[in-house]
Design an enzyme around this catalytic site. Structure first.
Site, short mmCIF file in Angstrom:
data_model
loop_
_atom_site.label_atom_id
_atom_site.label_comp_id
_atom_site.label_asym_id
_atom_site.label_seq_id
_atom_site.Cartn_x
_atom_site.Cartn_y
_atom_site.Cartn_z
N ASP A 14 -2.18 3.00 31.00
CA ASP A 14 -3.17 2.02 31.45
C ASP A 14 -3.98 1.50 30.26
O ASP A 14 -4.20 2.23 29.31
CB ASP A 14 -4.08 2.67 32.50
CG ASP A 14 -4.82 1.64 33.34
OD1 ASP A 14 -4.48 0.43 33.24
OD2 ASP A 14 -5.73 2.03 34.07
N HIS A 31 0.64 -5.82 26.59
CA HIS A 31 1.89 -5.18 27.06
C HIS A 31 2.89 -5.06 25.90
O HIS A 31 3.57 -4.06 25.76
CB HIS A 31 2.50 -5.98 28.21
CG HIS A 31 1.61 -6.04 29.42
ND1 HIS A 31 1.02 -4.93 29.96
CD2 HIS A 31 1.19 -7.09 30.19
CE1 HIS A 31 0.27 -5.29 31.01
NE2 HIS A 31 0.36 -6.60 31.16
N LEU A 126 16.32 14.39 25.71
CA LEU A 126 15.19 14.04 26.60
C LEU A 126 15.72 13.10 27.67
O LEU A 126 16.59 12.29 27.41
CB LEU A 126 14.11 13.30 25.79
CG LEU A 126 12.91 12.79 26.58
CD1 LEU A 126 11.94 13.95 26.88
CD2 LEU A 126 12.13 11.70 25.82
C1 FPP Z 1 -1.27 -1.06 32.62
O1 FPP Z 1 -2.13 -1.83 31.83
C2 FPP Z 1 0.08 -1.26 32.25
C3 FPP Z 1 1.05 -1.84 33.03
C4 FPP Z 1 0.82 -2.37 34.37
C5 FPP Z 1 2.39 -1.99 32.56
C6 FPP Z 1 2.86 -0.98 31.59
C7 FPP Z 1 3.78 -1.69 30.69
C8 FPP Z 1 3.97 -1.39 29.40
C9 FPP Z 1 3.40 -0.24 28.70
C10 FPP Z 1 4.83 -2.27 28.58
C11 FPP Z 1 6.19 -2.41 29.09
C12 FPP Z 1 6.82 -1.10 29.31
C13 FPP Z 1 8.05 -0.80 28.93
C14 FPP Z 1 8.59 0.53 29.23
C15 FPP Z 1 8.88 -1.75 28.22
P1 FPP Z 1 -3.04 -2.90 32.55
O2 FPP Z 1 -2.42 -4.22 32.37
O3 FPP Z 1 -3.31 -2.49 33.96
O4 FPP Z 1 -4.35 -2.78 31.68
P2 FPP Z 1 -5.84 -3.02 32.17
O5 FPP Z 1 -6.17 -1.92 33.14
O6 FPP Z 1 -6.61 -2.91 30.90
O7 FPP Z 1 -5.87 -4.39 32.78
#
Ligand code: FPP
Length: 227
Positions: A14, A31, A126
């Site tokens: 997150d 992201h 893994l």
């Molecule tokens: C949460 O941050 C993250 C996500 C909803 C997506 C997670 C995606 C990635 C780490 C990148 C893509 C993943 C892979 C495996 C290629 P948020 O957007 O909710 O952050 P915020 O809470 O600060 O808004």
């Protein structure tokens, strides 16, 4: 004290959006930066002989509520990551798996996921599992449907067997980004899991911090309901 074995690590990644917004960047940049952390953490886990499974919450059943542009970008990023990562998975011995309901994804993304699963299925250093369009309640409901269709009685063992995750229960869960909640992630598998919450946004989460959390996890006394 014997350290706790860490076989299954799960992470709620997150804070990508806030990381980007605080830098005056578009959320999609967060992201993109988050993908680098996915790589670093996955490689660290592949090199740790004790860790067998790493489950990452990459897209929840609730994430469809985000603006279409952000959802489309996440899909694009996922497809690109899983396709380009194949070589690295092979050289590091990483088996790639997915959990969640993949039916709403494009056929291109589903094909890429399937090809990478197939190509890496004999790797043993893994297992990296991406949770995609994943919701724990949804997973439990689908498990119960499957076991009923197979003519089985609902029990802890039969529900566990029909989940998307026939893997060991999670030993350690980390959530980055400063929020302290489970957000419908692996609820069944987290029953006795040790929980850690990090203030770092996911793109800033480092292997050093992961190492420190693992050390703290190893000094906790796990009781599994006993005394
Ligand atoms: C949460 O941050 C993250 C996500 C909803 C997506 C997670 C995606 C990635 C780490 C990148 C893509 C993943 C892979 C495996 C290629 P948020 O957007 O909710 O952050 P915020 O809470 O600060 O808004």
């Amino acid at each position: 004290m014997t350290p706790n074995p860490l076989r299954h690590l799960a992470i709620i990644m997150d804070g990508n959006g806030r990381w980007a917004e605080e830098r005056g960047l578009r959320r999609t940049k967060g992201h993109e930066a988050g993908v680098e952390t996915v790589r670093r953490v996955t490689e660290y886990c592949a090199e740790d002989p004790e860790i067998e499974t790493l489950t990452l919450y990459a897209f929840s059943t609730e994430n469809w509520k985000r603006p279409k542009m952000e959802v489309d970008y996440l899909m694009h990023l996922l497809e690109k990551y899983v396709r380009l990562e194949r070589e690295r998975y092979m050289s590091r011995g990483i088996r790639f798996e997915v959990i969640g309901d993949l039916s709403p994804f494009s056929s291109r993304l589903r094909e890429t996921l399937e090809e990478t699963r197939e190509a890496t299925r004999h790797n043993r250093a893994l297992t990296q599992i991406l949770a995609l369009n994943y919701g724990a309640r949804d997973e439990i409901v689908r498990s119960v449907r499957r076991l009923l269709a197979a003519g089985e009685e609902p029990s802890e063992a039969s529900i566990s067997r029909h989940l998307d995750t026939p893997y060991a229960d999670v030993d350690l869960l980390i959530r980055t980004g400063g929020e302290e909640r489970l957000s419908n992630f692996l609820l069944w598998q987290l029953s006795y899991t040790e929980l850690f919450f990090s203030e770092s946004y996911w793109p800033d989460f480092s292997v050093d911090e992961l190492r420190r959390i693992i050390e703290k996890f190893q000094s906790r006394r796990r009781k599994f309901g006993g005394i």
